[in-house]
Design an enzyme around this catalytic site. Sequence first.
Site, PDB file in Angstrom:
ATOM      1  N   TYR A 160      -4.590   4.062   6.222  1.00 29.23           N
ATOM      2  CA  TYR A 160      -5.107   3.160   7.229  1.00 29.23           C
ATOM      3  C   TYR A 160      -6.167   3.517   8.015  1.00 29.23           C
ATOM      4  CZ  TYR A 160      -0.484   0.516   7.281  1.00 29.23           C
ATOM      5  OH  TYR A 160       0.514   0.056   7.012  1.00 29.23           O
ATOM      6  N   LYS A 194       0.830  -1.209  -0.041  1.00 28.97           N
ATOM      7  CA  LYS A 194       0.002  -0.017   0.135  1.00 28.97           C
ATOM      8  C   LYS A 194       1.028   1.155   0.000  1.00 28.97           C
ATOM      9  CE  LYS A 194       0.621   1.872   3.619  1.00 28.97           C
ATOM     10  NZ  LYS A 194       2.067   2.456   4.198  1.00 28.97           N
TER      11      LYS A 194
HETATM   12  P1  NDP Z   1      12.345   1.619   2.483  1.00 27.46           P
HETATM   13  O1  NDP Z   1      12.812   2.820   2.130  1.00 27.46           O
HETATM   14  O2  NDP Z   1      13.011   0.871   3.735  1.00 27.46           O
HETATM   15  O3  NDP Z   1      12.631   0.485   1.302  1.00 27.46           O
HETATM   16  C1  NDP Z   1      12.442   0.790  -0.012  1.00 27.46           C
HETATM   17  C2  NDP Z   1      13.477  -0.292  -0.748  1.00 27.46           C
HETATM   18  O4  NDP Z   1      13.008  -0.035  -2.260  1.00 27.46           O
HETATM   19  C3  NDP Z   1      14.706   0.037  -0.792  1.00 27.46           C
HETATM   20  O5  NDP Z   1      15.617  -0.476   0.193  1.00 27.46           O
HETATM   21  C4  NDP Z   1      15.331  -0.304  -2.140  1.00 27.46           C
HETATM   22  O6  NDP Z   1      15.793  -1.479  -1.940  1.00 27.46           O
HETATM   23  C5  NDP Z   1      14.159  -0.172  -3.075  1.00 27.46           C
HETATM   24  N1  NDP Z   1      14.376   0.987  -3.883  1.00 27.46           N
HETATM   25  C6  NDP Z   1      14.376   0.963  -5.137  1.00 27.46           C
HETATM   26  N2  NDP Z   1      14.556   2.066  -5.697  1.00 27.46           N
HETATM   27  C7  NDP Z   1      14.601   3.075  -4.586  1.00 27.46           C
HETATM   28  C8  NDP Z   1      14.525   4.748  -4.642  1.00 27.46           C
HETATM   29  N3  NDP Z   1      14.796   5.288  -5.629  1.00 27.46           N
HETATM   30  N4  NDP Z   1      14.491   4.951  -3.295  1.00 27.46           N
HETATM   31  C9  NDP Z   1      14.339   4.189  -2.223  1.00 27.46           C
HETATM   32  N5  NDP Z   1      14.156   3.023  -2.403  1.00 27.46           N
HETATM   33  C10 NDP Z   1      14.387   2.216  -3.540  1.00 27.46           C
HETATM   34  O7  NDP Z   1      10.931   1.628   2.499  1.00 27.46           O
HETATM   35  P2  NDP Z   1       9.834   0.655   3.191  1.00 27.46           P
HETATM   36  O8  NDP Z   1      10.275  -0.716   3.014  1.00 27.46           O
HETATM   37  O9  NDP Z   1       9.395   1.152   4.403  1.00 27.46           O
HETATM   38  O10 NDP Z   1       8.549   0.676   1.998  1.00 27.46           O
HETATM   39  C11 NDP Z   1       8.306   0.040   0.828  1.00 27.46           C
HETATM   40  C12 NDP Z   1       6.901  -0.104   0.570  1.00 27.46           C
HETATM   41  O11 NDP Z   1       6.391  -0.769   1.530  1.00 27.46           O
HETATM   42  C13 NDP Z   1       5.907   1.391   0.605  1.00 27.46           C
HETATM   43  O12 NDP Z   1       5.129   1.308  -0.358  1.00 27.46           O
HETATM   44  C14 NDP Z   1       5.316   1.504   1.821  1.00 27.46           C
HETATM   45  O13 NDP Z   1       4.308   2.179   1.722  1.00 27.46           O
HETATM   46  C15 NDP Z   1       5.212  -0.145   2.324  1.00 27.46           C
HETATM   47  N6  NDP Z   1       4.891  -0.447   3.632  1.00 27.46           N
HETATM   48  C16 NDP Z   1       3.984  -1.230   4.216  1.00 27.46           C
HETATM   49  C17 NDP Z   1       3.873  -1.374   5.389  1.00 27.46           C
HETATM   50  C18 NDP Z   1       2.786  -2.012   6.022  1.00 27.46           C
HETATM   51  O14 NDP Z   1       2.509  -2.177   7.197  1.00 27.46           O
HETATM   52  N7  NDP Z   1       1.854  -2.686   5.064  1.00 27.46           N
HETATM   53  C19 NDP Z   1       4.939  -0.871   6.452  1.00 27.46           C
HETATM   54  C20 NDP Z   1       6.213  -0.372   5.688  1.00 27.46           C
HETATM   55  C21 NDP Z   1       6.086   0.028   4.327  1.00 27.46           C
HETATM   56  P3  NDP Z   1      17.090  -2.265  -2.651  1.00 27.46           P
HETATM   57  O15 NDP Z   1      18.173  -1.728  -1.753  1.00 27.46           O
HETATM   58  O16 NDP Z   1      16.909  -3.833  -2.241  1.00 27.46           O
HETATM   59  O17 NDP Z   1      17.029  -2.007  -3.998  1.00 27.46           O
END
Ligand code: NDP
Length: 367
Positions: free
Chosen positions: A216, A131
């Site tokens: 949410y 989401k």
């Molecule tokens: P993070 O910033 O922690 O991680 C995102 C990952 O995406 C990065 O580590 C990277 O992985 C990859 N990525 C690729 N391109 C980019 C870029 N340009 N900038 C940043 N990251 C990039 O985010 P979250 O994990 O917190 O969030 C990811 C998704 O999950 C979002 O859509 C968020 O809304 C959702 N979410 C949902 C939750 C829930 O409870 N349902 C809780 C937290 C988040 P790599 O290094 O492997 O390429």
Amino acid sequence: MIDLSRRDVMMAAGGLAALTLPGADVRAQPGRKLGYAIVGLGGYGLGKIIPEFANCTHSRLAGVVSGDRAKAERVAAEHNLPARSIYSYDNFDRIADNPDIDIVYVCLPNAMHAAYTIRAAKAGKHVLCEKPMAISVAESEAMIAACKAANRKLMIGYRCHFEATNLEAMRRARAGEIGKLRYFRSEHAYPQGDPSQWRLKRALSGGGSLMDYGIYALQAARYMTGEEPIAVYAHESTDRSDPRFHEVEDQIEFQLEFPSGVIGSCLSGYSANQNHVLLLGDKARIEMEPATGYAGHRLWVGNRRDTEITPRPGPGKTQWAGQLDHLAHCVIEDREPIVSGEEGLRDMRIIEAIYRSARERTRVVLA
Ligand code: NDP
């Protein structure tokens, strides 16, 4: 097998019943767990989702997709994945040739959800997408169309639909335990620090706290009442001199009008800490706090907080295991996920209306 019967009845009763897609051609071999590839090894994909496969009965980790090769290799080694199951964003489409991977779980910044969902569907994989589903209605529709064209399932990561306390609250609200529903309130806020993070950059997030936390409150308003809003009115309050909020909103308050006369009042924010749901009926109330977090949910039903309820167990060992196994189960049984792409699209339509209402300072009627 996960117990979906109770959930399906509730969703149907609430008017949120899922649609049925034509039969999928992927069936699990007996005893085989379906393989997930996690796209984006960040806080959620790596920190929260990957460890949850240990709690699953129908799902396993089968691939990783990352821009950081060293991190991907480390994760793959920790989970005994072969080198051929490690992908970059560039060679991601080759996932089509990997029979170990049935489902792609998109855990990327919001603005990347549509592209990777569509690429995954074209590669013949089912999709679980985080989401918010995307950053616009148009993108959401394109994602649904791509999955339909490829005859693949699309589910949105609305984990609260698999969380025991939320399910208990929903069940009690739908059973009429608090009488005729009159008023819903929810505040969802969490402070953000680093102004350079993607969540605060419009091109990657699509918006501010509403996309991240307000969703949410919006979801809860819909699944607690079982109704679809007919109009919204929103008001934004953001300190644009704060370097965190040059591009996206901080606080946004939105009112939802429901057909039965229930009023919904929601607050979303990036500079406070609150996670709360309150539903008032003409006989009693249901309250959850924290309502939609990772742990520690509490539920009260009755007058004020005098009666705390211990929920029945949810469908999985944890909300994440329930979610992961639900999609695996839907693929095996050729059923539509309870939180389908259409469900994500409904939220995106309301979110666009909320932003429009705040911008134009007017009540927006939903079609
Ligand atoms: P993070 O910033 O922690 O991680 C995102 C990952 O995406 C990065 O580590 C990277 O992985 C990859 N990525 C690729 N391109 C980019 C870029 N340009 N900038 C940043 N990251 C990039 O985010 P979250 O994990 O917190 O969030 C990811 C998704 O999950 C979002 O859509 C968020 O809304 C959702 N979410 C949902 C939750 C829930 O409870 N349902 C809780 C937290 C988040 P790599 O290094 O492997 O390429």
